[in-house]
Design a protein around this motif. Structure first.
Motif, PDB file in Angstrom:
ATOM      1  N   PHE A  95      -3.764   5.225  -1.017  1.00 51.44           N
ATOM      2  CA  PHE A  95      -4.145   5.049  -2.417  1.00 51.44           C
ATOM      3  C   PHE A  95      -4.600   6.349  -3.075  1.00 51.44           C
ATOM      4  O   PHE A  95      -5.132   6.324  -4.185  1.00 51.44           O
ATOM      5  CB  PHE A  95      -5.201   3.945  -2.538  1.00 51.44           C
ATOM      6  CG  PHE A  95      -4.610   2.581  -2.442  1.00 51.44           C
ATOM      7  CD1 PHE A  95      -4.300   1.859  -3.589  1.00 51.44           C
ATOM      8  CD2 PHE A  95      -4.326   2.006  -1.213  1.00 51.44           C
ATOM      9  CE1 PHE A  95      -3.723   0.597  -3.510  1.00 51.44           C
ATOM     10  CE2 PHE A  95      -3.753   0.750  -1.119  1.00 51.44           C
ATOM     11  CZ  PHE A  95      -3.460   0.043  -2.272  1.00 51.44           C
ATOM     12  N   LEU A 129      -8.374  -3.253  -1.558  1.00 53.46           N
ATOM     13  CA  LEU A 129      -9.051  -2.114  -0.938  1.00 53.46           C
ATOM     14  C   LEU A 129     -10.411  -2.498  -0.365  1.00 53.46           C
ATOM     15  O   LEU A 129     -10.823  -1.959   0.660  1.00 53.46           O
ATOM     16  CB  LEU A 129      -9.196  -0.967  -1.934  1.00 53.46           C
ATOM     17  CG  LEU A 129      -7.973  -0.069  -2.057  1.00 53.46           C
ATOM     18  CD1 LEU A 129      -8.194   0.996  -3.119  1.00 53.46           C
ATOM     19  CD2 LEU A 129      -7.621   0.576  -0.735  1.00 53.46           C
ATOM     20  N   ALA A 147      -3.056   3.871 -10.808  1.00 51.03           N
ATOM     21  CA  ALA A 147      -2.445   3.693  -9.482  1.00 51.03           C
ATOM     22  C   ALA A 147      -1.478   2.513  -9.442  1.00 51.03           C
ATOM     23  O   ALA A 147      -0.613   2.448  -8.572  1.00 51.03           O
ATOM     24  CB  ALA A 147      -3.539   3.493  -8.429  1.00 51.03           C
ATOM     25  N   HIS A 183       1.949   0.833  -6.600  1.00 52.89           N
ATOM     26  CA  HIS A 183       1.680  -0.196  -5.600  1.00 52.89           C
ATOM     27  C   HIS A 183       2.139  -1.576  -6.095  1.00 52.89           C
ATOM     28  O   HIS A 183       1.385  -2.282  -6.769  1.00 52.89           O
ATOM     29  CB  HIS A 183       0.185  -0.215  -5.262  1.00 52.89           C
ATOM     30  CG  HIS A 183      -0.293   1.093  -4.740  1.00 52.89           C
ATOM     31  ND1 HIS A 183      -0.034   1.513  -3.463  1.00 52.89           N
ATOM     32  CD2 HIS A 183      -0.972   2.098  -5.339  1.00 52.89           C
ATOM     33  CE1 HIS A 183      -0.548   2.720  -3.291  1.00 52.89           C
ATOM     34  NE2 HIS A 183      -1.116   3.092  -4.419  1.00 52.89           N
ATOM     35  N   ALA A 238       0.833  -1.205   0.000  1.00 52.98           N
ATOM     36  CA  ALA A 238       0.000   0.000   0.000  1.00 52.98           C
ATOM     37  C   ALA A 238       0.868   1.256   0.000  1.00 52.98           C
ATOM     38  O   ALA A 238       0.506   2.262  -0.607  1.00 52.98           O
ATOM     39  CB  ALA A 238      -0.919   0.001   1.218  1.00 52.98           C
ATOM     40  N   LEU A 285      -5.763  -4.940  -6.755  1.00 55.44           N
ATOM     41  CA  LEU A 285      -5.805  -3.731  -5.915  1.00 55.44           C
ATOM     42  C   LEU A 285      -7.227  -3.428  -5.463  1.00 55.44           C
ATOM     43  O   LEU A 285      -7.452  -3.031  -4.313  1.00 55.44           O
ATOM     44  CB  LEU A 285      -5.220  -2.535  -6.672  1.00 55.44           C
ATOM     45  CG  LEU A 285      -3.723  -2.612  -6.999  1.00 55.44           C
ATOM     46  CD1 LEU A 285      -3.303  -1.431  -7.857  1.00 55.44           C
ATOM     47  CD2 LEU A 285      -2.887  -2.694  -5.730  1.00 55.44           C
TER      48      LEU A 285
END
Length: 162
Positions: A134, A123, A149, A153, A78, A119
């Motif tokens: 994030f 989340l 994103a 990550h 993260a 991801l």
């Protein structure tokens, strides 16, 4: 007479995204989660990751949240490209501890284009704990937002060896 071009220097790679933990996280939260996990008490499936340092070769430990998803298990960073992710790339695996019991594993980094689904699942499970890292991406964000994103990550697919 033609001018000789100056030797070109390779472009500098963009700085990798890292969100360093603050004093409270390092000295209170991470230590508390690790202490609980070493005693077999898990917060939503948390474990202690042990991976060899890429320079020292010594075992380094940090709390992580393994994500079972789609028949595989993943480790998601993260906070970005932190020390454990750099060590994992070199070591290619490590151990996950719950209590005194450790399970060895090998790890392969998931390509960025394959990360959005993972991801999103991460989340959905741990937004309450890691959502702030994030930067506005939520479980209901679009695939495009997750794809944007993904470079920030790292995600590793792990395979237990025992």
């Amino acid at each position: 007479m033609s001018a000789t071009p100056a030797p070109s220097t390779p472009p500098t790679p963009p700085a990798q995204h890292v969100m360093r933990p603050g004093w409270f996280t390092n000295n209170v939260l991470n230590r508390t989660v690790a202490w609980l996990s070493r005693r077999g008490i898990s917060m939503s499936g948390s474990r202690v990751l042990a991976v060899r340092g890429r320079k020292s070769g010594e075992w380094r430990r940090t709390p992580v949240n393994p994500l079972p998803h789609g028949g595989a298990v993943y480790l998601v960073s993260a906070r970005g490209h932190v020390q454990w992710t750099r060590n994992m790339r070199v070591a290619g695996g490590g151990e996950l501890f719950h209590g005194k019991r450790g399970r060895g594993f090998t790890a392969v980094e998931v390509p960025e284009k394959e990360r959005p689904e993972i991801l999103r699942a991460y989340l959905k499970k741990w937004k309450w704990e890691v959502g702030t890292f994030f930067k506005g991406v939520r479980p209901d964000s679009t695939d495009e937002e997750f794809l944007a994103a993904a470079p920030r990550h790292p995600v590793f697919r792990i395979t237990y060896t025992d």
